[in-house]
Write an enzyme that holds these catalytic residues in place. Sequence first.
Site, PDB file in Angstrom:
ATOM      1  N   GLU A   1       0.813  -1.022  -0.005  1.00 26.75           N
ATOM      2  CA  GLU A   1       0.018  -0.106  -0.113  1.00 26.75           C
ATOM      3  C   GLU A   1       0.846   1.252   0.146  1.00 26.75           C
ATOM      4  O   GLU A   1       1.557   1.539   0.899  1.00 26.75           O
ATOM      5  CB  GLU A   1      -0.792  -0.233   1.380  1.00 26.75           C
ATOM      6  CG  GLU A   1      -2.087   0.328   0.976  1.00 26.75           C
ATOM      7  CD  GLU A   1      -3.126   0.146   0.130  1.00 26.75           C
ATOM      8  OE1 GLU A   1      -3.060   0.459  -0.902  1.00 26.75           O
ATOM      9  OE2 GLU A   1      -3.656  -1.162   0.232  1.00 26.75           O
TER      10      GLU A   1
ATOM     11  N   CYS B   1      -1.732   8.979   2.765  1.00 29.96           N
ATOM     12  CA  CYS B   1      -1.640   8.297   1.521  1.00 29.96           C
ATOM     13  C   CYS B   1      -2.894   9.071   0.421  1.00 29.96           C
ATOM     14  O   CYS B   1      -2.755   9.169  -0.716  1.00 29.96           O
ATOM     15  CB  CYS B   1      -1.801   6.762   1.309  1.00 29.96           C
ATOM     16  SG  CYS B   1      -0.687   6.127   2.392  1.00 29.96           S
TER      17      CYS B   1
ATOM     18  N   GLU C   1      -6.656  -3.781   1.128  1.00 26.93           N
ATOM     19  CA  GLU C   1      -6.601  -4.307   2.335  1.00 26.93           C
ATOM     20  C   GLU C   1      -8.333  -3.358   2.833  1.00 26.93           C
ATOM     21  O   GLU C   1      -8.793  -2.833   2.223  1.00 26.93           O
ATOM     22  CB  GLU C   1      -5.752  -3.946   3.482  1.00 26.93           C
ATOM     23  CG  GLU C   1      -5.347  -2.467   3.206  1.00 26.93           C
ATOM     24  CD  GLU C   1      -3.930  -2.254   4.340  1.00 26.93           C
ATOM     25  OE1 GLU C   1      -3.661  -3.143   5.132  1.00 26.93           O
ATOM     26  OE2 GLU C   1      -3.127  -1.349   3.869  1.00 26.93           O
TER      27      GLU C   1
HETATM   28  C1  UN1 Z   1      -3.155   6.357   4.798  1.00 27.27           C
HETATM   29  O1  UN1 Z   1      -3.125   7.556   4.570  1.00 27.27           O
HETATM   30  O2  UN1 Z   1      -2.581   5.415   4.585  1.00 27.27           O
HETATM   31  O3  UN1 Z   1      -9.021   7.287   3.873  1.00 27.27           O
HETATM   32  C2  UN1 Z   1      -4.652   5.666   5.265  1.00 27.27           C
HETATM   33  C3  UN1 Z   1      -8.439   7.934   4.752  1.00 27.27           C
HETATM   34  C4  UN1 Z   1      -8.027   7.163   6.066  1.00 27.27           C
HETATM   35  C5  UN1 Z   1      -7.031   6.113   5.682  1.00 27.27           C
HETATM   36  C6  UN1 Z   1      -5.892   6.583   5.303  1.00 27.27           C
HETATM   37  N1  UN1 Z   1      -9.414   6.458   6.575  1.00 27.27           N
HETATM   38  O4  UN1 Z   1      -7.937   8.960   4.662  1.00 27.27           O
END
Ligand code: UN1
Length: 495
Positions: free
Chosen positions: A251, A285, A464
């Site tokens: 990821e 992310c 995931e």
């Molecule tokens: C991440 O930044 O790797 O959708 C996860 C979102 C959060 C998870 C982010 N629920 O922004």
Amino acid sequence: MAETLEHGLFIDGRWASPNGASRFTTQNPANGETLGSFVSARPEDATRAVDAAARAFPAWRDTPAPKRGEMLLKVAAVMRQRKESIGRVVTKEMGKVIAEGRGDVQEAIDFVEYMAGEGRRLAGETVPSELYRKFCLTVRQPKGVVACITPWNFPTAIPNWKIAAALVCGNTVVFKPASNTALCAVEVVKAYEEAGVPAGVLNLVTGSGGVVGTALINDPRVRAISFTGGVETGREVYQQGAKGLKMVHLELGGKNPQIVMDDADLPLALEGVLFGAFGTSGQRCTATSRLILHERVYDEFLGKLLARLKTFRVGDPLDEKTDMGPVASADQEKKVLEYIAIGQKEGGKLLTGGEKLRGGVYDQGHFISPTVVETRHGSRISKEEIFGPVLSVLKVKDFEEAVKVANDVDYGLSSSIYTRDVNRAFRAVQELEAGITYVNAPTIGAEVQLPFGGVKNTGNGGREAGSAAIEEFTEVKTVFVDFSSHLQKAQIDPR
Ligand code: UN1
């Protein structure tokens, strides 16, 4: 009793500091306060953790899945009870504002509860046989020992996405967290310990990725690796895992666009981009790092965005009124400031922010003002992941160009479109190259009961969370049961 700052490794159900290992500390990025001291594990410590996980595996595999689920419900209950205190640890160690610190823990709780229910499903399939008196079905089986290697930006949610899913499927786990959120990792593991996780089923090994991660990936007993982090490290993990033909789940990054069309609800789109770009100081992310604006609303929307940012409060993340805390570390600060400089050098126009904040509380921490850069599509800051509070703004003339620009990057995690036109909304769902598309909502904030992941350099195809988590951590066994009492030959018997 004063809380001890020194933490050991958690191996075979015991916290212990191995003799002779060196230590590292974590700091609060808002004020430099030291939060804890942790073991820099050596390869032999990682091997001991795998030994423990391998020993614990047969009994855990044979524990009925609903019972494994019950253990997870207890984990969720412990985290629920401690939500506030763990949320504060998240905020102190990583710098996200306290509402988001609590949200991080809530996401962990949500997922652990969801996976607890999976203990009563873990469904396979039953299909007809072409032969008489024969059953064909599949069952799900655990992979064995799995390594969960996690980042610092969601230091309780992401470890739980991996650990809870791995455990309910019957695997045993060695958990290697990001070093700068090691205290959060200790909090996560304590919740499992308190819930009664059997010795060796979950093990925590802190230390450098190059040492501990490498040892885990190359241990032949580790059958699967679930990794969330940067694309370069991800590539390395994939290559190393390939040598052992291991299942490697990756990821990685994102360069997520929010498209705002000329028919959008602009105040709604404004709230969306503020949350998407500057939530978690842009260190998700899924963060919105590109604002793709239709030329007809360009000036108006940008004007509103810049006006709103004038009142944006950057400061102590524990203060409920703060909109944005620091970035997570000195390294992050350096990288983000470098990208802002690159953006200007390549002709981008800095519309607001762009600097390290100084004076008062700012001097002790890593605070960067929310930054907006007007740039052209193709510039480095419009294509490379920055992982900080930097928003690139791009002007487009129509929907087609918006989608083309949105797709023309190496990543494909999240994406968003603000429009009131139902046809455009559905076209965006169909045409945006991303694992996640939001309509009239920001690029962040995915819910745990749905698959999470992306296309292109965001990963290697896996997902995931949601029910996809089960695919990540199980092998499918195909079963044929012939109760005809004679040899039947598939494909060959007369038809
Ligand atoms: C991440 O930044 O790797 O959708 C996860 C979102 C959060 C998870 C982010 N629920 O922004």
